[in-house]
Write an enzyme that holds these catalytic residues in place. Structure first.
Site, PDB file in Angstrom:
ATOM      1  N   ASP A   1     -13.553 -23.335 -31.046  1.00  0.00           N
ATOM      2  CA  ASP A   1     -13.222 -22.568 -29.688  1.00  0.00           C
ATOM      3  C   ASP A   1     -14.544 -22.834 -28.485  1.00  0.00           C
ATOM      4  O   ASP A   1     -15.296 -23.634 -28.719  1.00  0.00           O
ATOM      5  CB  ASP A   1     -13.256 -21.119 -30.248  1.00  0.00           C
ATOM      6  CG  ASP A   1     -12.562 -20.260 -29.111  1.00  0.00           C
ATOM      7  OD1 ASP A   1     -12.362 -20.565 -28.127  1.00  0.00           O
ATOM      8  OD2 ASP A   1     -12.179 -19.421 -29.665  1.00  0.00           O
TER       9      ASP A   1
HETATM   10  C1  NOJ Z   1     -11.799 -18.760 -26.054  1.00  0.00           C
HETATM   11  C2  NOJ Z   1     -10.584 -18.053 -26.924  1.00  0.00           C
HETATM   12  O1  NOJ Z   1     -11.212 -17.357 -27.976  1.00  0.00           O
HETATM   13  C3  NOJ Z   1      -9.542 -18.977 -27.191  1.00  0.00           C
HETATM   14  O2  NOJ Z   1      -8.430 -18.288 -27.661  1.00  0.00           O
HETATM   15  C4  NOJ Z   1      -8.964 -19.936 -26.296  1.00  0.00           C
HETATM   16  O3  NOJ Z   1      -7.708 -20.620 -26.533  1.00  0.00           O
HETATM   17  C5  NOJ Z   1     -10.117 -20.649 -25.493  1.00  0.00           C
HETATM   18  N1  NOJ Z   1     -11.183 -19.753 -25.173  1.00  0.00           N
HETATM   19  C6  NOJ Z   1      -9.970 -21.695 -24.561  1.00  0.00           C
HETATM   20  O4  NOJ Z   1      -9.670 -20.772 -23.389  1.00  0.00           O
END
Ligand code: NOJ
Length: 753
Positions: free
Chosen positions: A285
């Site tokens: 993430d």
């Molecule tokens: C953080 C989030 O937790 C995730 O769900 C998302 O896909 C990513 N950022 C990318 O934006």
């Protein structure tokens, strides 16, 4: 780099690749072997780098010099940018300026639609309509792929039982069986059985694992869970997505039993690769590898080594892989073979997407213009909105009669931005239809704003710097209130459209108190004093505590944030041109103190008993929720007959038929969601008091009846025992068929292998 192939050869390759045949794989292996034999260590590590570029920031830092890095072969893909122009420009750099001409992945958070926005995932799941859900993902893929994307960070399948967590809005609620069905439908919709098609996008199941169980509902927080609970109640939807062929998976931010998921070998290698045989890409993430330092797992070098060795292939935004891995390999702390495996997985994804043959995937402005927000997608958005709405209470005031004098009030009655909710990145809220606009298309009604979304300055100061768009009215709160109350006095019915500002849902949006905001409650209380019937229309991203509203309102319609066509859809439901078909996929508690609350709990040794002191209960409220999982009213009344079974014994390879008759006893056509639950009465471990194991949506005319039959096999009785064996145990089971998890319509049978 392969040459563009002749049409016939391309068709053969498509066939081979989509069928995932041995020959297709052999061809892919040969191609990637050849490519990797030419790659330097730095180029391989470059493939593992995923920077953000462009319009959206979805984390605390922004990547720098991305175009230059692309040119130097130091990125495997980018995210947070779209449009044909942006994609064509960046892909051209990768294809024409890098040494090996390896095309890029283009990722984005397409969560509930790309430009045509559908209801938030929690709302969509309330439709219990997997075909509809698949169609929304398909529509999103058509738009996203036409807009230059080949990878979407969806579906989010985290089981969520704590409505304080803002991200409950992004998933399918609290139940593993329903969550798995939704996960499959989403993956099928995005990938359409063949990544190579220009209209498919690679899905990314997230957040692995157990992100929804963050302690205290506070985002990014610790998760600690027994393996039995994990395997039975939280892991099935991830597994369902993998079985449906999802191309990629995102590791979650949280720790799982002490070890952050991003560097958790048990999760990412033992479970994911060895037990589940997942072959796709694992991406971290946003800055999660860097965040391992805060988790206390070591310095930059150490956390980079831990992550790659545990099985995180791609580094989203941290750039730790880019900066640390070359030295780590040279120093022998990370084996080059580990880098090779991660790089290969990313190249395989690109190969399967057909990027080596057609890096631009037929993207053009013309195609985008044709696909984006086309009439069929808008119609689907309206259908999905209607099917997602849950009627929580109705004393007969709904559907509304157009002959009545109706006051529409509340800050969300004429609002665009909130309708498309959180995680609607590419959605253009100006294109959404507000309820008020939809109403005005036919005739006018009374309108008064009534209150601001919130008057809480601290909250506004937290939300607005992040695009909260909360603009207090020029009138004072008192003026707004008085105006609405005065108009209510001369109305026959009041419709109050209230809820959460969209920024109170989604990432980093936990609440410790999940009621309506104070100023909105005041408006309702003052309207109530007029004695007029009140319909509360809710827009929000999580279950709210609505005890007062349940007692004092005449009807409550939960609309979530239902997307681009929300206004039209709500109008149709309020006036009875459409039925609210939704049923809750997450429990609504009476108050925040009951959280976590979910229907499939384990019995205690001292189950709730009002007449006994030493039983498991609260002194100040019942154990039961306000609205249970599976609940939702119709405009008509349904009756479900007692359950009959074809036999009272189930054999090892046998099956039983469980049947009820559903009758529409009312005067309108309607749709019911008939739900099957089981209870394993004795087991080697304590088993939930109810577990969903089947459901069917049925539409009936007034006075029409239909027999609904579910097949019960030993397979649906299986669970993970204390040794984590997936097994079914001999003994007695209850079987329930009803229209919510609170049903007591049951009979029993014995499983005798
Ligand atoms: C953080 C989030 O937790 C995730 O769900 C998302 O896909 C990513 N950022 C990318 O934006």
């Amino acid at each position: 780099m392969k040459k563009i192939l002749s049409a016939t050869v391309v068709i053969c390759l498509i066939f081979a690749s989509c069928k995932n045949s041995k020959d297709g794989n052999a061809e892919m292996d040969r191609f990637i072997d050849d490519l990797m034999s030419k790659m330097t260590l730095e180029e391989k590590i470059g493939q593992l780098n995923l920077p953000t570029i462009g319009f959206d920031i979805t984390g605390p830092v922004l990547s720098k010099d991305v175009e230059q890095k692309i040119e130097e072969g130091l990125t495997g893909g980018v995210f947070n940018t779209f449009t044909p122009q942006a994609m064509l420009k960046l892909q051209e750099i990768a294809i024409t300026k890098t040494r090996l001409k390896i095309p890029l992945l283009f990722g984005y958070d397409v969560i509930h639609g790309h430009k045509t926005i559908f209801p938030i995932p929690l709302g969509l799941s309330a439709s219990w309509d997997t075909a509809l859900i698949r169609s929304t993902a398909r529509a999103a893929a058509l738009e996203a792929s036409a807009d230059g994307l080949n990878w979407v960070f969806s579906p989010m399948v985290d089981i969520a039982r704590d409505p304080r967590w803002g991200r409950v809005s992004e998933g399918a609620g609290e139940d593993a069986f329903l969550g798995s069905a939704v996960a499959r439908a989403m993956v099928e919709g995005y990938q359409d059985g063949c990544l190579r098609k220009n209209t498919s996008v690679m899905a990314c199941v997230k957040h692995f694992a157990l992100y929804g169980a963050a302690e205290a509902g506070r985002d990014y927080n610790t998760v600690d869970m027994s393996e039995v609970k994990m395997y039975n109640e939280y892991l099935p939807p991830y597994k369902a997505a993998i079985d449906a062929g999802v191309g990629s998976l995102m590791a979650s931010f949280n720790t799982v039993n002490g070890i952050p998921a991003t560097c958790n070998t048990r999760l990412l290698t033992d479970l994911l690769r060895r037990q589940w045989n997942f072959k796709g890409v694992v991406v971290s993430d946003y800055t999660a590898i860097a965040e391992l330092e805060n988790h206390g797992l070591g310095n930059r070098q150490e956390v980079s080594a831990l992550s790659i060795n545990a099985g995180t292939d791609m580094d989203m935004v941290s750039e730790y892989y880019l900066t640390q891995l070359p030295a780590l390999v040279r120093e022998g702390k990370v084996k080059e073979s580990v880098i090779d495996i991660a790089c290969r997985r990313i190249l395989e994804a690109k190969y399967k997407l057909g990027l080596f043959d057609d890096p631009y995937r037929g993207v053009s402005q013309e195609r985008a213009d044709k696909e984006i927000m086309s009439a069929d997608k808008l119609a689907l958005s309206k259908e999905a909105a209607i099917k997602s709405m849950v009627l929580l209470k109705n004393n007969g005031v709904l559907p509304l009669s157009k002959d009545k004098k109706i006051l529409f009030t509340g800050p969300l009655a004429d609002d665009h931005r909130n309708l498309i909710g959180n995680w609607s990145g590419a959605g253009d809220s100006k294109k959404s239809v507000s309820l008020w606009e939809a109403l005005l298309k036919e005739r006018t009604y009374m309108y008064a704003k009534g209150c601001n979304l919130t008057d809480d300055k601290t909250l506004i100061d937290k939300l607005n710097p992040h695009d909260g768009q909360i603009v207090p009215d020029d009138k004072t709160p008192q003026e707004l209130l008085q105006e609405a109350v005065k108009m209510a006095r001369s109305a026959d019915v009041v419709v109050a459209v209230l809820g959460e500002p969209f920024g109170m849902g989604g990432e980093a949006a936990s609440r410790s108190n999940i009621g309506l905001l104070e100023n909105q409650k005041t408006l309702l209380a003052e309207l109530k004093k007029t004695g007029k019937p009140i319909v509360l229309v809710l827009m929000n991203s999580r279950p709210l505590t609505l005890e007062w509203e349940d007692k004092n309102m005449d009807a409550i319609l939960e609309t979530w944030y239902s997307g681009t066509m929300a206004g039209e859809a709500i109008k149709d439901v309020l006036f009875g041109n459409a039925e609210p078909e939704g049923r809750l996929t997450i429990t609504f508690p009476r108050n925040t103190g009951q959280i976590p609350i979910y229907y499939s709990y384990l019995n205690t040794g001292r189950p709730d008993d009002e007449n006994q002191k030493y039983t498991s209960k609260y002194l100040d409220c019942p154990n039961t929720p306000l609205y249970p999982f599976g609940y939702g009213l119709s405009y008509t009344q349904f009756e479900i007959s007692p359950v009959t079974l074809s036999d009272t014994t189930l054999a090892e390879n046998g099956s039983l038929e469980a049947t009820v008759t559903l009758t529409n006893k009312g005067t309108r056509r309607g749709t019911e969601t008939v739900q099957l639950y089981i209870r394993d009465l004795t087991g080697s471990i304590s088993r939930p008091v109810k577990e969903l194991k089947g459901f069917e949506k049925v539409t009936l005319e007034p006075n029409e009846s239909r027999q609904i039959t579910f097949t019960v096999t030993p397979e649906i009785l299986k669970f993970y025992n204390a040794s984590l064996q997936y097994t079914v145990e001999q003994g007695d089971f209850n079987i329930y068929i009803g229209n919510s998890s609170a049903t007591e319509n049951k009979t029993a049978f014995t499983y005798k292998p």
